[in-house]
Design a protein around this motif. Structure first.
Motif, PDB file in Angstrom:
ATOM      1  N   ILE A 379       0.895  -1.283  -0.133  1.00 48.42           N
ATOM      2  CA  ILE A 379      -0.094   0.048  -0.063  1.00 48.42           C
ATOM      3  C   ILE A 379       0.929   1.383  -0.088  1.00 48.42           C
ATOM      4  N   VAL A 380       0.761   1.842  -0.929  1.00 50.54           N
ATOM      5  CA  VAL A 380       1.606   3.317  -0.953  1.00 50.54           C
ATOM      6  C   VAL A 380       0.506   4.465  -1.012  1.00 50.54           C
ATOM      7  N   GLY A 381       0.998   5.800  -1.044  1.00 49.93           N
ATOM      8  CA  GLY A 381       0.227   6.820  -0.789  1.00 49.93           C
ATOM      9  C   GLY A 381       0.630   8.034  -0.093  1.00 49.93           C
ATOM     10  N   PRO A 382       0.552   9.081  -0.365  1.00 56.02           N
ATOM     11  CA  PRO A 382       0.814  10.395   0.476  1.00 56.02           C
ATOM     12  C   PRO A 382       0.487  10.070   1.891  1.00 56.02           C
ATOM     13  N   THR A 383       1.410  10.888   2.833  1.00 53.92           N
ATOM     14  CA  THR A 383       1.117  10.886   4.005  1.00 53.92           C
ATOM     15  C   THR A 383      -0.247  11.160   4.505  1.00 53.92           C
ATOM     16  N   GLY A 384      -0.681  10.744   5.771  1.00 58.25           N
ATOM     17  CA  GLY A 384      -2.081  11.109   6.145  1.00 58.25           C
ATOM     18  C   GLY A 384      -3.103  10.345   5.403  1.00 58.25           C
ATOM     19  N   SER A 385      -2.841   9.586   4.201  1.00 54.95           N
ATOM     20  CA  SER A 385      -3.841   9.237   3.261  1.00 54.95           C
ATOM     21  C   SER A 385      -4.769   7.872   3.908  1.00 54.95           C
ATOM     22  N   VAL A 539       2.774  -4.675   2.949  1.00 50.11           N
ATOM     23  CA  VAL A 539       4.021  -3.578   3.425  1.00 50.11           C
ATOM     24  C   VAL A 539       3.389  -2.312   2.999  1.00 50.11           C
ATOM     25  N   ILE A 540       3.652  -1.554   3.807  1.00 46.11           N
ATOM     26  CA  ILE A 540       3.354  -0.039   3.696  1.00 46.11           C
ATOM     27  C   ILE A 540       4.802   0.702   3.452  1.00 46.11           C
ATOM     28  N   ALA A 541       4.992   1.307   2.586  1.00 45.19           N
ATOM     29  CA  ALA A 541       6.353   2.088   2.291  1.00 45.19           C
ATOM     30  C   ALA A 541       6.110   3.222   1.503  1.00 45.19           C
ATOM     31  N   HIS A 542       7.204   4.144   2.010  1.00 39.92           N
ATOM     32  CA  HIS A 542       6.973   5.465   1.151  1.00 39.92           C
ATOM     33  C   HIS A 542       8.149   5.237  -0.046  1.00 39.92           C
ATOM     34  N   ARG A 543       9.333   4.513   0.295  1.00 36.63           N
ATOM     35  CA  ARG A 543      10.373   4.269  -0.537  1.00 36.63           C
ATOM     36  C   ARG A 543       9.852   3.283  -1.564  1.00 36.63           C
ATOM     37  N   LEU A 544       9.428   3.728  -2.611  1.00 36.95           N
ATOM     38  CA  LEU A 544       8.762   2.690  -3.616  1.00 36.95           C
ATOM     39  C   LEU A 544       9.667   1.533  -4.053  1.00 36.95           C
ATOM     40  N   SER A 545      10.962   1.858  -4.023  1.00 38.85           N
ATOM     41  CA  SER A 545      12.009   0.999  -4.443  1.00 38.85           C
ATOM     42  C   SER A 545      11.747  -0.503  -3.513  1.00 38.85           C
ATOM     43  N   ILE A 553      -0.018  -3.639  -5.727  1.00 37.65           N
ATOM     44  CA  ILE A 553       0.431  -2.498  -5.022  1.00 37.65           C
ATOM     45  C   ILE A 553      -0.847  -1.679  -5.352  1.00 37.65           C
ATOM     46  N   HIS A 554      -1.477  -1.151  -4.188  1.00 36.64           N
ATOM     47  CA  HIS A 554      -2.462  -0.189  -4.207  1.00 36.64           C
ATOM     48  C   HIS A 554      -2.176   1.081  -3.826  1.00 36.64           C
ATOM     49  N   VAL A 555      -2.732   2.028  -4.627  1.00 34.75           N
ATOM     50  CA  VAL A 555      -2.457   3.615  -4.138  1.00 34.75           C
ATOM     51  C   VAL A 555      -3.443   4.152  -3.571  1.00 34.75           C
ATOM     52  N   LEU A 556      -3.324   4.546  -2.458  1.00 32.66           N
ATOM     53  CA  LEU A 556      -4.167   5.123  -1.590  1.00 32.66           C
ATOM     54  C   LEU A 556      -4.097   6.795  -1.569  1.00 32.66           C
TER      55      LEU A 556
END
Ligand code: ATP
Ligand code: MG
Length: 592
Positions: A379-385, A539-545, A553-556
């Protein structure tokens, strides 16, 4: 329906049900102690009787000779004094031990209950406040139980005991010395009611002081770095002063009681003195009876001056008891479901889930996604999403406001809470380590694990090397409160080792490697890759690598699912993920 008592004492009585026998024993020691304490006037009476009546005295029934009677009286006196001392010792021991036992049980029950409360409940409170209730307030109980309960029983015994003697000796004037008693009792009850809100306020302020102190001690580094010391002293001083002020109100009132009671008693005492004296002068009352009466009146009324202090103790203890019992009566909103499957494989679905911490600002908005068993989902996405919020819902720390979450087809609410949580290994975004050794913190994941297992888990988390090489005592190094003696990256790796050791079918990594350098992250990634085969991993991560190779991958964004796919698919598309990727690879400098 059961009758639910509302007065703290009645609630405490109901709570301490199993100790009623001990209360009865302690009470009888208090009463016996007082009875023997009241005996000396009778002994004096008997002594006078012997000297005056000789062979016709009361004791002559058993011993004829007056000298022998005196010896018997001496033995009696001795026995009575020994008995008085013995029972005093016994009531002290019993009441104080009872206080300790009830306090201990109350503390443990309250803590156990608090531990089961919802996360939301804790978020709405200051730690110091809850601490004050669990510790300070519980300890207040002994102030009353150590002495107060005994005082009340002994005053009652005095009134009844002396009353009997009195009416036997001089019924004509006895009633007069009893006149002040109803007034005193009425006054005490009234006084006690006035004190109650004041002591409630005192306990609330004490909790506030505690809350400020706990907060400041936890944030010492921040206070220092902002050179906020004077401001913080001011803040603590304000809380402490508020405590002092509410106490002043209570002190003013509570101190007035004893003197007021004494005046009432003085009136009763003087009236008996004068009226009885007049009767004696007229010859209607025997001189002997008059003197005993004056003496007894003093013994009757004087202990009542202590009632003020006793009621004060009582009110203080009850203000605290109420806080503790309220804590004990608080129930969690999130309760365990009936089903406890042995193992979950981890087919997770979020079906139109909406959630808000605060009804005003929704965090998740009709979010639907599936995490197939055995897959790695990112799961990725901007902070606070709302990424971490998703995890909290999965662990059922909170309940969705709408929609359902299921694991292996079971709705979360149907599952037993510990059956659910024991299947999920969480490496949370804010790592918390307990004060203790590195080993204790890792083994928290699976109590009883062997040193080999601990080291294997640490190796997967890339922690074994730094633990053995860099920490002064290896696995026995004390990490400090919240792990503050370790670096951020070290803390994270220990928390990964802890989750790995737990060996759960579902692993949740929320920014698990955000504080370690790229090289270490890659190493952890490699060892985790072996671990996550056949395991459902979120997995939740800001660093997409780090999530590049995830199955999906789900984008929130703003609590909504905006995109899903594999890394390749998402990079192809010209949307949020692609933009994030470009920023991270340096192709773009900001989000379009
Ligand atoms: P990050 O990438 O920064 O970790 P996130 O996607 O994990 O962000 P969340 O922690 O899920 O974000 O928070 C989502 C929103 O919910 C934020 O606006 C946050 O302020 C709010 N929030 C989080 N926890 C709470 C809480 N306990 N009480 C109230 N609001 C909260
Ligand atoms: Mg988060």
């Amino acid at each position: 329906m059961d009758h639910v008592p509302t007065r703290p004492l009645a609630r405490l009585w109901a709570y301490a049900r199993s100790h009623r026998r001990a209360v009865a024993v302690a009470s009888s020691f208090s009463v016996l102690n007082k009875i023997f304490d009241l005996a000396p006037p009778i002994l004096i009476g008997l002594a006078v009787d012997i000297v005056v009546q000789r062979e016709d005295s009361f004791l002559a029934r058993w011993v004829v000779d007056a000298r022998d009677q005196l010896l018997l009286l001496a033995v009696l006196t001795f026995v009575i004094w020994v008995a008085e001392s013995l029972f005093e010792y016994l009531w002290r021991v019993w009441w104080r031990n009872l206080a300790q036992t009830i306090e201990h049980e109350l503390r443990i029950d309250a803590y156990t209950n608090v531990q089961d409360l919802d996360l939301r409940w804790f978020e709405d409170r200051a730690t110091g406040d809850v601490m004050a209730a669990l510790n300070d307030d519980v300890n207040q109980l002994e102030r009353f139980l150590d002495h107060g309960a005994n005082d009340i029983l002994q005053v009652l015994t005095t009134v009844i005991g002396i009353g009997i003697m009195f009416f036997a000796l001089a019924p004509e004037v006895a009633w007069m010395s009893f006149l002040p008693i109803p007034l005193i009792i009425w006054g005490s009850v009234k006084f006690q009611r006035l004190l109650e809100p004041r002591y409630t306020a005192v306990r609330d302020e004490a909790a506030m002081v505690n809350a400020v102190l706990a907060n400041n001690l936890g944030g010492m580094a921040t206070i220092k770095s902002f050179t906020a010391e004077p401001r913080e002293v001011e803040r603590v001083s304000e809380a402490s002063d508020a405590y002092r002020q509410v106490n002043r109100g209570a002190i003013r009132l509570s101190s007035a009681f004893a003197p007021l009671i004494r005046i009432v008693i003085l009136a009763g005492f003087t009236a008996t003195l004068i009226y009885g004296g007049f009767l004696a002068l007229d010859g209607t009352l025997a001189v002997g009876a008059y003197s005993v009466m004056v003496f007894l009146t003093q013994r009757l009324l004087w202990p009542l001056t202590r009632l003020g202090e006793t009621f004060d103790l009582y009110q203080r203890a009850m203000a605290s008891t109420k806080r503790v019992l309220d804590l004990l009566d608080t129930r969690p909103q999130i309760v365990s479901g009936p089903m406890a499957p042995d193992a979950l494989v981890g087919d997770i679905t979020f079906d139109a889930v909406s959630f808000a911490y605060d009804p005003e600002s929704p965090v998740l908005d009709t979010l639907s996604l599936t995490i197939p068993a055995g897959s790695t989902t990112a799961i990725v996405g901007p902070t606070g999403s709302g990424k971490s919020t998703l995890v909290k819902l999965l662990l059922r720390f909170y309940e969705p406001t709408d929609g359902t979450i299921t694991i292996d087809g079971h709705e979360l609410a149907e599952l037993d809470l510990s059956a659910l949580r024991s299947q999920i290994g969480l490496v949370s975004q804010d790592v918390f380590l307990f004060h203790g050794t590195v080993r204790e913190n890792i083994v928290y994941g699976r109590p009883g694990a062997s040193q080999e297992e601990i080291e294997a888990a640490a190796a997967i988390a890339e922690a074994h090397d730094f633990i053995t090489h860099d920490l002064p005592n290896g696995y026995d190094t004390i990490v400090g409160e919240r792990g503050q003696k370790l670096s951020g990256g070290q803390r994270q790796r220990i928390s990964i080792a802890r989750a790995v050791l737990k060996d759960p079918p579902i692993l949740v990594l929320d920014e698990a490697t955000s504080s370690v350098d790229n090289e270490t992250e890659a190493a952890i990634q490699r060892s985790l890759d072996r671990l996550i085969i056949d395991r459902t991993t979120l997995v939740i991560a800001h660093r997409l690598s780090t999530i590049r190779y995830a199955d999906a991958i789900h984008v929130l964004a703003d609590g909504r699912l905006v995109e899903s796919g594999t890394h390749e698919e998402l990079v192809e598309r010209d949307a949020l993920y692609n933009a994030l990727w470009k920023v991270q690879t340096g192709e773009a400098h900001h989000l379009a």
